[in-house]
Design a protein around this motif. Structure first.
Motif, mmCIF file in Angstrom:
data_model
loop_
_atom_site.group_PDB
_atom_site.id
_atom_site.type_symbol
_atom_site.label_atom_id
_atom_site.label_comp_id
_atom_site.label_asym_id
_atom_site.label_seq_id
_atom_site.Cartn_x
_atom_site.Cartn_y
_atom_site.Cartn_z
ATOM 1 N N VAL A 74 0.816 -1.219 0.000
ATOM 2 C CA VAL A 74 0.000 0.000 0.000
ATOM 3 C C VAL A 74 0.850 1.271 0.000
ATOM 4 O O VAL A 74 0.366 2.345 -0.356
ATOM 5 N N ARG A 75 2.121 1.157 0.372
ATOM 6 C CA ARG A 75 3.003 2.326 0.370
ATOM 7 C C ARG A 75 3.365 2.766 -1.047
ATOM 8 O O ARG A 75 3.800 3.904 -1.256
ATOM 9 N N ASP A 76 3.197 1.880 -2.005
ATOM 10 C CA ASP A 76 3.562 2.137 -3.394
ATOM 11 C C ASP A 76 2.356 2.701 -4.134
ATOM 12 O O ASP A 76 1.495 1.953 -4.607
ATOM 13 N N ALA A 77 2.279 4.017 -4.236
ATOM 14 C CA ALA A 77 1.103 4.674 -4.818
ATOM 15 C C ALA A 77 0.843 4.211 -6.245
ATOM 16 O O ALA A 77 -0.313 3.984 -6.636
ATOM 17 N N ALA A 78 1.892 4.063 -7.032
ATOM 18 C CA ALA A 78 1.719 3.656 -8.433
ATOM 19 C C ALA A 78 1.179 2.236 -8.529
ATOM 20 O O ALA A 78 0.307 1.944 -9.361
ATOM 21 N N ALA A 79 1.687 1.336 -7.684
ATOM 22 C CA ALA A 79 1.216 -0.049 -7.700
ATOM 23 C C ALA A 79 -0.242 -0.136 -7.274
ATOM 24 O O ALA A 79 -1.033 -0.890 -7.859
ATOM 25 N N VAL A 80 -0.615 0.645 -6.264
ATOM 26 C CA VAL A 80 -2.007 0.676 -5.818
ATOM 27 C C VAL A 80 -2.911 1.157 -6.950
ATOM 28 O O VAL A 80 -3.937 0.527 -7.270
ATOM 29 N N GLN A 81 -2.548 2.256 -7.554
ATOM 30 C CA GLN A 81 -3.367 2.837 -8.615
ATOM 31 C C GLN A 81 -3.500 1.882 -9.792
ATOM 32 O O GLN A 81 -4.583 1.687 -10.345
ATOM 33 N N ASN A 82 -2.386 1.271 -10.185
ATOM 34 C CA ASN A 82 -2.405 0.353 -11.320
ATOM 35 C C ASN A 82 -3.310 -0.844 -11.055
ATOM 36 O O ASN A 82 -4.106 -1.240 -11.911
ATOM 37 N N ALA A 83 -3.192 -1.424 -9.853
ATOM 38 C CA ALA A 83 -3.986 -2.607 -9.526
ATOM 39 C C ALA A 83 -5.475 -2.294 -9.465
ATOM 40 O O ALA A 83 -6.305 -3.048 -9.996
ATOM 41 N N LEU A 84 -5.838 -1.174 -8.847
ATOM 42 C CA LEU A 84 -7.250 -0.878 -8.630
ATOM 43 C C LEU A 84 -7.902 -0.234 -9.854
ATOM 44 O O LEU A 84 -9.117 -0.334 -10.027
ATOM 45 N N GLU A 85 -7.117 0.411 -10.695
ATOM 46 C CA GLU A 85 -7.676 0.940 -11.944
ATOM 47 C C GLU A 85 -7.927 -0.156 -12.966
ATOM 48 O O GLU A 85 -8.728 0.032 -13.890
ATOM 49 N N ASN A 86 -7.253 -1.279 -12.817
ATOM 50 C CA ASN A 86 -7.344 -2.353 -13.803
ATOM 51 C C ASN A 86 -8.033 -3.600 -13.253
ATOM 52 O O ASN A 86 -7.738 -4.721 -13.692
ATOM 53 N N LEU A 87 -8.942 -3.392 -12.337
ATOM 54 C CA LEU A 87 -9.726 -4.514 -11.833
ATOM 55 C C LEU A 87 -10.547 -5.117 -12.976
ATOM 56 O O LEU A 87 -11.026 -4.398 -13.864
ATOM 57 N N PRO A 88 -10.738 -6.437 -12.968
ATOM 58 C CA PRO A 88 -11.648 -7.033 -13.949
ATOM 59 C C PRO A 88 -13.026 -6.387 -13.859
ATOM 60 O O PRO A 88 -13.451 -5.954 -12.781
ATOM 61 N N GLU A 89 -13.712 -6.307 -14.973
ATOM 62 C CA GLU A 89 -15.006 -5.610 -15.037
ATOM 63 C C GLU A 89 -15.955 -6.063 -13.937
ATOM 64 O O GLU A 89 -16.644 -5.253 -13.308
ATOM 65 N N ALA A 90 -15.998 -7.356 -13.681
ATOM 66 C CA ALA A 90 -16.949 -7.900 -12.706
ATOM 67 C C ALA A 90 -16.600 -7.551 -11.270
ATOM 68 O O ALA A 90 -17.398 -7.783 -10.358
ATOM 69 N N TRP A 91 -15.400 -6.964 -11.056
ATOM 70 C CA TRP A 91 -14.957 -6.669 -9.693
ATOM 71 C C TRP A 91 -14.846 -5.173 -9.434
ATOM 72 O O TRP A 91 -14.362 -4.763 -8.380
ATOM 73 N N ARG A 92 -15.277 -4.344 -10.345
ATOM 74 C CA ARG A 92 -15.001 -2.908 -10.228
ATOM 75 C C ARG A 92 -15.934 -2.154 -9.278
ATOM 76 O O ARG A 92 -15.543 -1.128 -8.725
ATOM 77 N N ALA A 93 -17.137 -2.624 -9.098
ATOM 78 C CA ALA A 93 -18.102 -1.891 -8.270
ATOM 79 C C ALA A 93 -17.908 -2.268 -6.798
ATOM 80 O O ALA A 93 -18.731 -2.961 -6.191
ATOM 81 N N VAL A 94 -16.827 -1.774 -6.219
ATOM 82 C CA VAL A 94 -16.503 -2.116 -4.828
ATOM 83 C C VAL A 94 -17.505 -1.440 -3.891
ATOM 84 O O VAL A 94 -17.694 -0.233 -3.914
ATOM 85 N N ASP A 95 -18.145 -2.254 -3.056
ATOM 86 C CA ASP A 95 -19.162 -1.744 -2.120
ATOM 87 C C ASP A 95 -18.550 -1.304 -0.797
ATOM 88 O O ASP A 95 -19.023 -0.343 -0.183
#
Length: 264
Positions: free
Chosen positions: A72-93
Motif C-alpha cells: 500500500v506504500r507504493d502509490a503507483a502499484a495501488v493505482q495500477n492494480a485498482l484501476e485495472n480490476l476485472p469488469e466484474a470486480w469494479r463496483a466495490v461496495d
C-alpha cells in the motif's frame, strides 16, 4: 423508512457484494476476509505476500476471492492494480483499510527514524492511496462504505506509542473528515478502534520476537481477529440509513488507569 424497508436494507447489506480488504494475509484482514466470504461477499484481498494470498484464494475459492499483491506504500502499484480490476470486480461496495503496523516500543528519543517513516508511509499514506483510488467510484454509484482500522492508541497515549499513536489519531480525524466530505453522497464511513488484540501485530512490532509478543497477551483474554471481523461485519450490515461513525472496542480485561505523576 418503514420497518419493512429498514429490514430489507439491512438484509441486503449483509447478503453480499464486493469488499476490498487491505492487509488480508494475516490478523484482522484475514479474519475479515473469511467472515465476509461466509456472509456471501466477494473479496478483493490485497497484501504483500503472494504465497499467503494464494493460500487465501485456495481456502475461499477463486470465484469468491481476487488476490492483488502490492504494498500500500507504493502509490503507483495501488493505482495500477485498482484501476485495472476485472469488469466484474469494479463496483466495490466496501473498503476495509486494514493494512498497518507498529514498530518498536522505544521512547521517542531512542526510536528508529526509519521505523517512524515506515509507520507513516503504511498507516497514513497507504490508507490514503487506496481510499483515493476507490472512493470516486463509490460516490459515482451513490453507495459504499469505507471502514478504517484505527486504534484506541489514537485517543489514549501510552509510553512508546509515539508515532504509531499519531498515525492512528490521523486515521480517526481523517475518518471524520471523510464523513463531512461525503455528506449527501450515500457513502458511509466507520472508524474501528481496537484495544489489546492478539495477532501477528505484536510479533511485527517486536521485530519477530514471538516470545515477547506472547508475554504481552499472557492471561489477558485479549481480543481475537474474529472479534474485530464481527465488529466490521456488524457496522457494514446496518441499514443504509445508519452510519456507525466510530467503534471503540477493548477486551473486558482492559480498562482505564490514572495518569502517572513523576515526583522528583
Amino acid at each position: 423508512m418503514t420497518a419493512t424497508a429498514a429490514s430489507t436494507s439491512a438484509q441486503s447489506a449483509s447478503c453480499g457484494g464486493i469488499v476490498c480488504i487491505t492487509g488480508a494475509t494475516a490478523g484482522f484482514g484475514a479474519a475479515t476476509a473469511r467472515r465476509f466470504a461466509a456472509d456471501g461477499w466477494r473479496i478483493i484481498a490485497t497484501g504483500r505476500r503472494q504465497d499467503r494470498l494464494d493460500a487465501l484464494v485456495a481456502e475461499l475459492g477463486a470465484d469468491s476471492c481476487l488476490p492483488l499483491c502490492f504494498d500500500v506504500r507504493d502509490a503507483a502499484a495501488v493505482q495500477n492494480a485498482l484501476e485495472n480490476l476485472p469488469e466484474a470486480w469494479r463496483a466495490v461496495d466496501v473498503l476495509v483499510n486494514n493494512a498497518g503496523l507498529a514498530l518498536g516500543l522505544e521512547p521517542a528519543h531512542r526510536c528508529s527514524l526509519d521505523d517512524w517513516m515506515t509507520m507513516v508511509d503504511t498507516n497514513i499514506k497507504g490508507l490514503l492511496h487506496v481510499t483515493r483510488a476507490l472512493l470516486p467510484g463509490m460516490v459515482e454509484r451513490g453507495r459504499g462504505h469505507v471502514v478504517n482500522l484505527g486504534s484506541i492508541t489514537g485517543t489514549y497515549a501510552y509510553p512508546g506509542a509515539n508515532v504509531y499513536g499519531g498515525t492512528k489519531a490521523f486515521v480517526m480525524q481523517f475518518s471524520r473528515g471523510l464523513r463531512a466530505d461525503l455528506h449527501g453522497t450515500g457513502v458511509r464511513v466507520t472508524n474501528i478502534e481496537p484495544g489489546l488484540a492478539e495477532s501477528e501485530f505484536s510479533v511485527v512490532r517486536f521485530g519477530g520476537d514471538a516470545d515477547r509478543a506472547a508475554k504481552l497477551y499472557a492471561g489477558a483474554s485479549a481480543l481475537r481477529p474474529e472479534d474485530i471481523a464481527a465488529t466490521i461485519a456488524w457496522a457494514v450490515s446496518c441499514p443504509a440509513h445508519v452510519n456507525v461513525s466510530r467503534i471503540e472496542v477493548m477486551p473486558t480485561s482492559q480498562s482505564f488507569g490514572a495518569l502517572p505523576v513523576h515526583r522528583a
